[in-house]
Design a protein around this motif. Sequence first.
Motif, mmCIF file in Angstrom:
data_model
loop_
_atom_site.group_PDB
_atom_site.id
_atom_site.type_symbol
_atom_site.label_atom_id
_atom_site.label_comp_id
_atom_site.label_asym_id
_atom_site.label_seq_id
_atom_site.Cartn_x
_atom_site.Cartn_y
_atom_site.Cartn_z
ATOM 1 N N TYR A 1 -2.638 -1.474 -3.269
ATOM 2 C CA TYR A 1 -1.768 -2.552 -2.821
ATOM 3 C C TYR A 1 -2.400 -3.926 -2.990
ATOM 4 O O TYR A 1 -1.725 -4.941 -2.959
ATOM 5 N N GLU B 1 -3.469 4.152 -3.022
ATOM 6 C CA GLU B 1 -3.044 3.012 -2.185
ATOM 7 C C GLU B 1 -3.497 1.689 -2.800
ATOM 8 O O GLU B 1 -4.219 0.899 -2.191
ATOM 9 N N ALA C 1 0.329 4.924 -5.578
ATOM 10 C CA ALA C 1 0.564 5.527 -4.261
ATOM 11 C C ALA C 1 -0.634 6.379 -3.833
ATOM 12 O O ALA C 1 -1.115 6.256 -2.704
#
Length: 143
Positions: free
Chosen positions: A77, A75, A72
Amino acid sequence: MGSILLPHLKSGWHVDQAIMSEEDRLVVIRFGEDGDENCMTMDETLYKIAERVKNFAVIYLCDKIQVPDFNAMYELYDPVTVMFFFRNKHMMCDFGTGNNNKLNWVLEDKQEMIDILETIYRGAKKGRGLVVSPKDYSTRHRY
């Protein structure tokens, strides 16, 4: 092959220690899933340059499934993410992609990767937090 030979950071503590303990070299961390095809390709590139950049950069791998601590915050992703740190500070690089925080695509060209690491290292030594990549990647293709 590369992922077997490069050092793995097995916990959030290990990631923090790697970032904090290196005084003079750029810390390069590849976040992703070790078994992912993109990561394996990137790991091979990183492994092939590790010896050539060892005087100014140290390269680590971190499986974001095994160590989700930073997913998180950073980030994470994308299938593969490479981030750069110098003296406990996150180093940013403008690749022309709009994302200055990380390199989030597979780079197979060894010399391009060496050039990027050298550029970030030189900027870091001068106290810069953001450097401009030696090449503009804004027109690169997504995988």
